[in-house]
Design an enzyme around this catalytic site. Structure first.
Site, short mmCIF file in Angstrom:
data_model
loop_
_atom_site.label_atom_id
_atom_site.label_comp_id
_atom_site.label_asym_id
_atom_site.label_seq_id
_atom_site.Cartn_x
_atom_site.Cartn_y
_atom_site.Cartn_z
N CYS A 1 28.34 40.09 27.50
CA CYS A 1 27.21 39.30 27.99
C CYS A 1 27.64 38.62 29.30
CB CYS A 1 26.82 38.25 26.95
SG CYS A 1 25.56 37.09 27.54
N ASP B 1 28.80 42.54 23.41
CA ASP B 1 27.54 43.11 22.93
C ASP B 1 27.84 44.53 22.46
OD1 ASP B 1 25.73 41.00 23.48
OD2 ASP B 1 25.72 41.54 25.60
#
Length: 136
Positions: free
Chosen positions: A50, A57
């Site tokens: 992120c 992620d």
């Protein structure tokens, strides 16, 4: 045969890291250019970070395409996808960048890239990008 030194504190990249960093999407000639057919590729362990929090992620990527002159070579695709592991990038930007690179490498008749990101903080996200005209 040598053994790995687990206490080596040098910042020298390991062989796997070097291979990933140097990787590009490789294609080979479509073995049957006269036939219209669809290929599906699943990459279930995609990761990036992120850009706001730095948290990882995770996503499952699915590539569906109808090849034109070239077909994607799977090992090179896997290594290319691993390049994003430590990159701070938004979901939207990374999926569009991957699509751009897929289009540049093979120029398929039609392609659909689906990214299904794992939930984080009770929010999940799916992205779908299409290019070209699907043939029947």
């Amino acid at each position: 045969m040598g053994t790995a030194n687990l206490h080596d504190s040098t910042n020298k990249p390991l062989y796997g890291e070097r291979i990933i960093e140097e990787s590009n999407i490789i294609c080979f000639e479509n073995p049957n250019k006269k036939r219209i057919y669809e290929i599906s590729i699943e990459l279930p362990e995609f990761t990036c970070k992120c850009p706001f929090s730095g948290y990882p992620d995770f996503a499952k990527l699915n590539i569906y395409y109808q090849p034109n002159m070239k077909v994607y070579e799977l090992k090179s695709l896997k290594l290319y996808i691993n390049k994003f592991r430590d990159l701070k990038i938004s979901h939207e930007e990374v999926v569009n960048r991957i699509m751009d690179d897929l289009l540049k490498a093979a120029v398929p008749h039609w392609i659909h890239l689906n990214a299904d990101f794992n939930p984080r903080g009770n929010v999940s996200m799916k992205l779908d990008i299409y290019s070209g005209q699907k043939r029947n």
